[in-house]
Design an enzyme around this catalytic site. Sequence first.
Site, PDB file in Angstrom:
ATOM      1  N   ARG A   1       0.814  -1.200   0.000  1.00  0.00           N
ATOM      2  CA  ARG A   1       0.000   0.000   0.000  1.00  0.00           C
ATOM      3  C   ARG A   1       0.851   1.255   0.000  1.00  0.00           C
ATOM      4  NH1 ARG A   1      -4.595  -0.787   3.448  1.00  0.00           N
ATOM      5  NH2 ARG A   1      -5.209  -1.490   1.386  1.00  0.00           N
ATOM      6  N   TYR A   2       1.918   1.225   0.764  1.00  0.00           N
ATOM      7  CA  TYR A   2       2.776   2.401   0.912  1.00  0.00           C
ATOM      8  C   TYR A   2       4.018   2.230   0.036  1.00  0.00           C
ATOM      9  CZ  TYR A   2      -0.072   3.250   5.091  1.00  0.00           C
ATOM     10  OH  TYR A   2      -1.102   3.481   5.960  1.00  0.00           O
TER      11      TYR A   2
ATOM     12  N   ARG B   1       7.070  -0.018   2.084  1.00  0.00           N
ATOM     13  CA  ARG B   1       6.876  -1.120   3.019  1.00  0.00           C
ATOM     14  C   ARG B   1       5.673  -1.969   2.620  1.00  0.00           C
ATOM     15  NH1 ARG B   1       5.398   3.771   4.537  1.00  0.00           N
ATOM     16  NH2 ARG B   1       3.721   4.187   6.025  1.00  0.00           N
TER      17      ARG B   1
ATOM     18  N   CYS C   1     -12.028  -8.406  14.925  1.00  0.00           N
ATOM     19  CA  CYS C   1     -10.992  -8.542  13.892  1.00  0.00           C
ATOM     20  C   CYS C   1     -11.365  -7.772  12.628  1.00  0.00           C
ATOM     21  CB  CYS C   1     -10.803 -10.011  13.551  1.00  0.00           C
ATOM     22  SG  CYS C   1      -9.478 -10.270  12.352  1.00  0.00           S
TER      23      CYS C   1
ATOM     24  N   ASP D   1     -12.663  -0.413  12.324  1.00  0.00           N
ATOM     25  CA  ASP D   1     -12.892  -0.456  10.875  1.00  0.00           C
ATOM     26  C   ASP D   1     -14.358  -0.718  10.517  1.00  0.00           C
ATOM     27  OD1 ASP D   1     -10.308   0.070   9.981  1.00  0.00           O
ATOM     28  OD2 ASP D   1      -9.697  -2.022  10.267  1.00  0.00           O
TER      29      ASP D   1
HETATM   30  C1  PLP Z   1      -0.513  -0.484   8.755  1.00  0.00           C
HETATM   31  C2  PLP Z   1       0.038  -0.939   7.500  1.00  0.00           C
HETATM   32  C3  PLP Z   1       1.403  -0.812   7.234  1.00  0.00           C
HETATM   33  C4  PLP Z   1       2.373  -0.198   8.219  1.00  0.00           C
HETATM   34  O1  PLP Z   1       2.063   1.133   8.434  1.00  0.00           O
HETATM   35  P1  PLP Z   1       2.950   2.001   9.426  1.00  0.00           P
HETATM   36  O2  PLP Z   1       2.189   3.273   9.546  1.00  0.00           O
HETATM   37  O3  PLP Z   1       4.280   2.125   8.807  1.00  0.00           O
HETATM   38  O4  PLP Z   1       3.004   1.249  10.728  1.00  0.00           O
HETATM   39  C5  PLP Z   1       1.861  -1.239   6.019  1.00  0.00           C
HETATM   40  N1  PLP Z   1       1.029  -1.758   5.095  1.00  0.00           N
HETATM   41  C6  PLP Z   1      -0.292  -1.889   5.321  1.00  0.00           C
HETATM   42  C7  PLP Z   1      -1.148  -2.458   4.258  1.00  0.00           C
HETATM   43  C8  PLP Z   1      -0.836  -1.485   6.529  1.00  0.00           C
HETATM   44  O5  PLP Z   1      -2.138  -1.633   6.760  1.00  0.00           O
END
Ligand code: PLP
Length: 436
Positions: free
Chosen positions: A122-123, A126, A142, A303
């Site tokens: 997503r990011y 990471r 959950c 959520d």
């Molecule tokens: C929460 C999450 C992360 C990590 O997010 P941080 O803000 O860096 O802790 C990475 N990928 C996904 C899909 C997430 O939901």
Amino acid sequence: MGIFNGAQQAIATKINKTSTLSNWNDWKWQLKNSISTIEQFEKLTGITFCDKEKEQLKKTMDKFPLSITPYYASLISKENYQHDPVFKQSFANIHELNVLDTDLADPLSEDSDSPEEGITHRYPDRVLFHVSNICAMYCRHCTRKRKVGDIDFVPSKEQLQKGIDYIKRTPKVRDVLLSGGDPFMLPDSKIDWLLGELTAIPHVEVVRIGTRMPVVLPYRITDDLVNILKKYQPLWINTHFNHPREITTSAKEALAKLADGGFPLGNQSVLLANVNDCPRIIKNLVHKLVQNRVRPYYLYQCDLSEGLSHFRTPIGKGIEIMESLIGHTSGFARPTYVIDAPGGGGKIPVMPNYIISWSTHKVVLRNYEGVITTYKEPDHYENIFCNRDCENCNLDLKLEGSEEIEALGIERLLADSNDSISLIPENNERYNRREE
Ligand SMILES: *Cc1c(COP(=O)(O)O)cnc(C)c1O
């Protein structure tokens, strides 16, 4: 290690007359004796339900199965169970069958942002790597409720290898977050292998593990496990305490082992109606966490997953809680309150407002006490036009090994070197990855 208190002993003896403390402290014994039916729950806790309740509960459990470790069940207060935070987080509730029009099966679109089985990317830098689909205890709240209880889905090495290969061929990924399910449901040998594979990838700088074991099955944190994890520093561990009642002697011992192992510990709580939606409860929780070397990391707004409507609070409740923490207690004891954007936008932090107003040369702010103050902006601030040419910058950045990445999102709107005036989400990298 551990103590065998009255409640634990009572449950252990009902499981088997000859149960010992060492059985109780054995995580595999706990899993083998996990509670999955109403009858077992009644027998072990002494809490009983009438036939009508049972019928409705069974319907709920057909859709969303039950699993409670004997340890976690031992924390339920029998006298006051309807109001018990441990009971509410672990035992089925008929309201789980109320699905609202606005509920979503996959509210975070984790499946759409999945370029490879088990990976949510997503990011920019990471990924979330789902390495197990099972948990020691099935949290009723959950976010991945749609998947809870999918039978026997512990990914094989071959399946995990696909995720590892994706990370290998995606050099932007510098942070891998292992989640699930609970990664500590995997056997030690598989954890050892997986961490070995991931940490051998040159561009992976840190690995994180998200686990609820210290809360629901603290005996899983064995010396053997800690010794395996120690080989793979830097490893960050996040756990999931929601209520101070969960911080027991056994939980403290598990946290101490992890902290002594050298892992930075964080905690992610979920704001849950009638469980912890109270500034005093959250303040007490964060204080207990920092006493046990755990830094509160996130407080999540609940959520929009199906079956969670009875757990949701208005966002205002979260802001009220943050208002009660900021300024009132240690900065490192306060989590960031986040809403995970429905549709998959990721986590959005929300806070009370502290800027009251501003002009070209003054900013008016308020503090936690309501004191209003003025910050005078500098008379002379020479803005250096940034063309993102760090090599020739006066700031003399020697950012060795830190690769320049093109400005993204709102950051791009603020960048001097970019003349875009609006954001077009269709051109977003994450969407492009979906197309691929
Ligand atoms: C929460 C999450 C992360 C990590 O997010 P941080 O803000 O860096 O802790 C990475 N990928 C996904 C899909 C997430 O939901």
